[in-house]
Design a protein around this motif. Structure first.
Motif, PDB file in Angstrom:
ATOM      1  N   THR A   1       0.002   3.859   1.339  1.00 53.82           N
ATOM      2  CA  THR A   1      -0.209   4.490   2.645  1.00 53.82           C
ATOM      3  C   THR A   1       0.123   3.530   3.802  1.00 53.82           C
ATOM      4  N   ALA A   2       0.914   2.503   3.504  1.00 50.81           N
ATOM      5  CA  ALA A   2       1.332   1.577   4.574  1.00 50.81           C
ATOM      6  C   ALA A   2       2.075   2.356   5.663  1.00 50.81           C
ATOM      7  N   VAL A   3       1.852   1.986   6.914  1.00 52.68           N
ATOM      8  CA  VAL A   3       2.542   2.626   8.042  1.00 52.68           C
ATOM      9  C   VAL A   3       3.846   1.867   8.283  1.00 52.68           C
TER      10      VAL A   3
ATOM     11  N   ASP B   1      -4.731   2.872   5.846  1.00 48.35           N
ATOM     12  CA  ASP B   1      -3.501   2.302   5.272  1.00 48.35           C
ATOM     13  C   ASP B   1      -3.767   1.411   4.055  1.00 48.35           C
TER      14      ASP B   1
ATOM     15  N   ARG C   1       0.905  -2.835   5.783  1.00 51.33           N
ATOM     16  CA  ARG C   1      -0.163  -3.249   4.857  1.00 51.33           C
ATOM     17  C   ARG C   1       0.407  -3.588   3.483  1.00 51.33           C
TER      18      ARG C   1
ATOM     19  N   SER D   1       0.820  -1.206   0.000  1.00 51.10           N
ATOM     20  CA  SER D   1       0.000   0.000   0.000  1.00 51.10           C
ATOM     21  C   SER D   1       0.857   1.261   0.000  1.00 51.10           C
TER      22      SER D   1
ATOM     23  N   SER E   1      -4.560   1.832   0.266  1.00 52.90           N
ATOM     24  CA  SER E   1      -4.774   2.679  -0.901  1.00 52.90           C
ATOM     25  C   SER E   1      -5.014   1.763  -2.098  1.00 52.90           C
TER      26      SER E   1
END
Ligand SMILES: O=P(O)(O)OC[C@H]1O[C@@H](O)[C@H](O)[C@@H](O)[C@@H]1O
Length: 280
Positions: free
Chosen positions: A62-64, A240, A72, A60, A242
């Motif tokens: 927007t993975a953390v 997370d 993610r 992703s 996207s």
């Protein structure tokens, strides 16, 4: 991956250790066959791309990547339980939230072999990854304690696809539990699931083939007793995730195994590769 990685040291002829701004460590592999990126947080392979091919895994945007939650994308490891488990404990277990140790890196003619380990309570978990023209993943649990160990495990692979709604999936199994509807489905030959879906196949096939446009991913499972198929669709997504149309999770899983006896070991794995375009 959007956050920048600082090189730390070389590990072998084709691999090096890196760190991101949040202090997480990664191993990047770039050998004659493929490139890959592994996070030691979670023991999670994040990227794998055979040279001349498309990325096999979805990660992703927007993975953390700061260790505050599971990453993610890639191949999170669900262990020692799958799903919600005991109230108050993390969904899908502790392995994807743990700091793994890198045990060894070895170069072979076929690619790069990485071995990692994690200890949790009375169990030792070992992960072996072979990064070559194909990707091989093997997870082994050993019960070091005096009592039988209840155990579930899943390799929660996020496979990258051009679009989830254009996929055809062969080799799942005839029966599944539909986790969205809470019902059992028997004898279903549906090869074109439409997102959202969340299914646990209870009589899984050994070989799954994921077709999408001109891509064909061959996925050979080892010692699994279940397959999980998941895509959340486009609505009410966590921050997370996207562009969820870009992946299909096909999870090689052991969900119904008996408790692992003291001193015993249990293995779960898969091998996957992309076929050349035009052959699907
Ligand atoms: O958001 P998480 O904890 O990574 O879980 C993602 C999904 O993981 C899948 O394996 C489950 O079948 C789904 O029910 C779940 O929503």
């Amino acid at each position: 991956m959007s956050s920048s990685l600082t090189p730390l040291e070389s590990l072998s002829a084709h691999s090096r250790l890196l760190r991101n701004d949040a202090g997480l460590t990664f191993v990047r592999v770039d050998n004659a066959h493929a490139s890959a990126l592994l996070s030691l947080f979670g023991g999670q392979l994040l990227q794998y791309r055979p040279h001349g091919q498309a990325p096999v895994l979805w990660l992703s945007d927007t993975a953390v990547l700061d260790g505050s939650k599971a990453i993610r994308g890639g191949i999170p490891i669900c262990w020692p339980w799958f799903g919600k488990g005991t109230p108050g404990l993390p969904q899908h277990g502790v392995a994807r939230l743990g700091q793994w140790q890198l045990a060894s890196v070895q170069e072979t003619d076929d690619g790069t072999r990485l071995r990692l380990s994690l200890h949790h309570e009375q169990a030792r978990l070992e992960l072996e990854l072979r990064i070559g023209a194909a990707l091989e993943v093997s997870l082994c649990t050993t019960n070091l304690g005096p009592a039988p160990l209840p155990l579930q495990a899943a390799l929660h692979s996020y496979f990258a696809v051009p679009h989830v709604d254009r996929c055809r999936i062969e080799g799942l199994g005839p029966d599944y539990h539909d986790s969205l509807g809470g019902t059992g489905v028997a004898g279903d030959q549906d090869e074109r699931p439409r997102a959202p879906f969340d299914r646990i196949y209870t009589r899984p096939q050994p070989l799954t083939q994921l077709h999408c446009d001109d891509r064909l991913l061959q996925l050979q499972h080892e010692r699994h007793d279940s397959l999980v198929l998941w895509n959340p669709g486009e609505h009410e997504l966590p921050a997370d995730i996207s562009a969820p149309a870009g992946f299909v999770c096909i999870e090689t899983a052991l969900l119904r195994a008996p408790a692992l006896a003291p001193g015993g070991s249990q293995r779960l794995g898969f091998r996957c590769h992309l076929d050349a375009p035009g052959r699907s």
